[in-house]
Enzyme design. Structure first.
Site, mmCIF file in Angstrom:
data_model
loop_
_atom_site.group_PDB
_atom_site.id
_atom_site.type_symbol
_atom_site.label_atom_id
_atom_site.label_comp_id
_atom_site.label_asym_id
_atom_site.label_seq_id
_atom_site.Cartn_x
_atom_site.Cartn_y
_atom_site.Cartn_z
ATOM 1 N N TRP A 69 2.485 1.597 -3.346
ATOM 2 C CA TRP A 69 1.488 2.208 -4.196
ATOM 3 C C TRP A 69 1.256 3.604 -4.306
ATOM 4 O O TRP A 69 1.249 4.160 -5.552
ATOM 5 C CB TRP A 69 0.128 1.331 -4.204
ATOM 6 C CG TRP A 69 -0.875 2.198 -4.775
ATOM 7 C CD1 TRP A 69 -1.314 2.150 -6.153
ATOM 8 C CD2 TRP A 69 -2.046 2.979 -4.273
ATOM 9 N NE1 TRP A 69 -2.381 2.672 -6.498
ATOM 10 C CE2 TRP A 69 -2.947 3.348 -5.379
ATOM 11 C CE3 TRP A 69 -2.413 3.569 -2.869
ATOM 12 C CZ2 TRP A 69 -3.828 4.331 -5.248
ATOM 13 C CZ3 TRP A 69 -3.364 4.223 -2.812
ATOM 14 C CH2 TRP A 69 -4.100 4.701 -4.159
ATOM 15 N N HIS A 70 1.277 4.148 -3.094
ATOM 16 C CA HIS A 70 1.257 5.553 -3.177
ATOM 17 C C HIS A 70 2.497 6.411 -3.685
ATOM 18 O O HIS A 70 2.428 7.358 -4.321
ATOM 19 C CB HIS A 70 1.166 6.046 -1.922
ATOM 20 C CG HIS A 70 -0.105 6.034 -0.959
ATOM 21 N ND1 HIS A 70 -0.396 4.966 -0.409
ATOM 22 C CD2 HIS A 70 -1.103 6.911 -1.119
ATOM 23 C CE1 HIS A 70 -1.564 5.091 0.105
ATOM 24 N NE2 HIS A 70 -1.990 6.315 -0.296
ATOM 25 N N GLY A 71 3.516 5.804 -3.860
ATOM 26 C CA GLY A 71 4.738 6.071 -4.559
ATOM 27 C C GLY A 71 6.090 5.508 -3.802
ATOM 28 O O GLY A 71 6.098 4.870 -2.730
ATOM 29 N N MET A 104 0.907 -1.002 0.029
ATOM 30 C CA MET A 104 0.104 0.090 0.082
ATOM 31 C C MET A 104 0.994 1.318 0.009
ATOM 32 O O MET A 104 0.531 2.153 -0.675
ATOM 33 C CB MET A 104 -0.852 -0.117 1.107
ATOM 34 C CG MET A 104 -1.906 1.112 1.095
ATOM 35 S SD MET A 104 -2.925 1.378 2.615
ATOM 36 C CE MET A 104 -3.977 -0.261 2.522
ATOM 37 N N GLY A 105 1.931 1.268 0.840
ATOM 38 C CA GLY A 105 2.929 2.525 0.881
ATOM 39 C C GLY A 105 3.613 2.535 -0.678
ATOM 40 O O GLY A 105 3.423 3.710 -0.888
#
Length: 404
Positions: free
Chosen positions: A340-342, A337-338
């Site tokens: 995915w943000h960048g 998830m982290g």
């Protein structure tokens, strides 16, 4: 034009949807009319007067990227359905997932590159503008969910027209909420009555007014009068504390306001898109928070990553300790998830932070079973809400990139 980013967007959207609203008030629904409205709105959203092809603003680089990306994903999904019907092996499944993710991975790497992307040009057009477009992440989430359900044999056939309506649904195209393919089609096929559409219309109007309050009043005031004026805090610690609280509330009201708009316009199209927020700052623990915050995203990661990892490890029995399997699953879930943000350090640290919180809370739950606390439940709930809010707010400070 950014969806829900300014007032003209709302006027244009209402004008485009007016025939559908009138049709709905008579208890009628037409999926073809809905799709025509979606195509018109996408053309308006992706219109660019400066970066376009053949002198046509509606053929912007981002629009063409969207078209190629959706075509690529449709071909991939249709191909996998044919292959899976004959040979549904794990290597082929992994290959399909990797191919589906590949375009987004390229965009994330380019966006986070140590080089100045604005200087990388192709005929005076930034490479970032060619490869990236609004909503690429959320369309990819939908595609991966479909591939996973094909793997599970829950989806055995797909019509391209159904797939396009699902992937391009304009109210949620830029930032969700993330819907599920079968739920969307089931909702779309529900018979519409005057009473049902009247209820949806009333809810839509309510959500739009709430969205304006959240995004254009509360979030605007926080950003304008607090975040933009934190220069008074000369002490670094005081500045970070003030920013942490202000940014946490700003992030909630801005994103929750956007989500309310997206859900409202979905309702106008007779699609009951899932809710995204449920009073997250009243969460009693970190697990409760992720059941309330950006719910469509957190549930997607839970179902598509955490649950599948735990099921796979339990089935293969590589690790016999169930708690350890669960903890590894949490760490993988939030690290992905982290990322995915960048791929910047603060996004990765944000994912790692929440993974650790889940692991620690799991141990706390085990300890609590053996050491019952005699404090009244209501008092414990209040303590839990206060503690959870502060650890979540610190996470948002990490997420903002302003921790260091």
């Amino acid at each position: 034009m950014i969806p829900y980013g300014d007032f003209p967007f709302f006027f244009i959207a209402f004008a485009v949807l007016l025939p559908i609203i009138i049709y709905g008030l008579f208890g009628k629904k037409n999926i073809h009319l809905n799709f025509i409205a979606t195509v018109i709105m996408i053309a308006i959203i992706f219109k660019d007067n400066h970066k376009h092809i053949l002198g046509i603003p509606y053929l912007s680089y981002s629009f063409m990227s969207l078209a190629f990306f959706v075509a690529f994903q449709c071909i991939l999904i249709k191909l996998y359905i044919k292959i899976a019907a004959k040979k549904n092996t794990l290597p082929i499944f992994i290959l399909m997932i990797c191919l589906s993710i590949l375009p987004l991975a390229v965009v994330k790497v380019l966006q986070s590159s140590m080089f100045h992307l604005s200087s990388w040009t192709f005929h005076d057009t930034p490479i970032k503008a060619i490869f990236g477009f609004l909503g690429i992440s959320y369309i990819m989430f939908k595609c991966i969910q479909i591939i996973l359900e094909i793997r599970d044999k829950r989806i055995k056939s797909i019509k391209i027209y159904d797939l396009l309506r699902f992937l391009l649904f304009f109210p949620t195209i830029s930032s969700g909420p993330i819907d599920r393919y079968k739920r969307f089609l089931k909702d779309e096929s529900k018979p519409l009555t005057q009473e049902r559409y009247s209820t949806l219309l009333h809810k839509a109007i309510h959500y739009i007014f709430m969205g304006f309050l959240y995004k254009y009043v509360i979030a605007y005031l926080i950003n304008t009068y607090i975040i933009s004026n934190l220069h008074f805090a000369t002490d670094p610690l005081l500045y970070k504390l003030a920013y942490m609280y202000a940014y946490s509330f700003y992030l909630f009201f801005d994103f929750a306001g956007y989500s309310l708009f997206a859900i409202a316009f979905s309702y106008l199209l007779s699609i009951e898109t899932p809710q995204n927020f449920n009073k997250p700052f009243l969460s009693k623990n970190i697990k409760d928070f992720w059941n309330r915050w950006h719910m469509s995203l957190s549930f997607w990661f839970r179902d598509m990553i955490y649950m599948r990892f735990v099921f796979f490890m339990s089935k293969k029995k590589y690790i016999k300790n169930n708690l350890l399997v669960s903890n590894i699953g949490f760490m993988i879930n939030f690290m992905v998830m982290g990322i995915w943000h960048g791929i910047e350090w603060f996004y990765i640290l944000y994912g790692l932070y929440h993974g650790i919180l889940f692991v620690l809370y799991g141990y706390y739950e085990q300890w609590k079973k053996k050491h019952p606390v005699k404090i009244p439940v209501k008092v414990m709930d209040v303590i839990g809400i206060i503690v959870t809010f502060h650890i979540v707010a610190f996470g948002f400070l990490i997420f903002s990139g302003k921790l260091f």
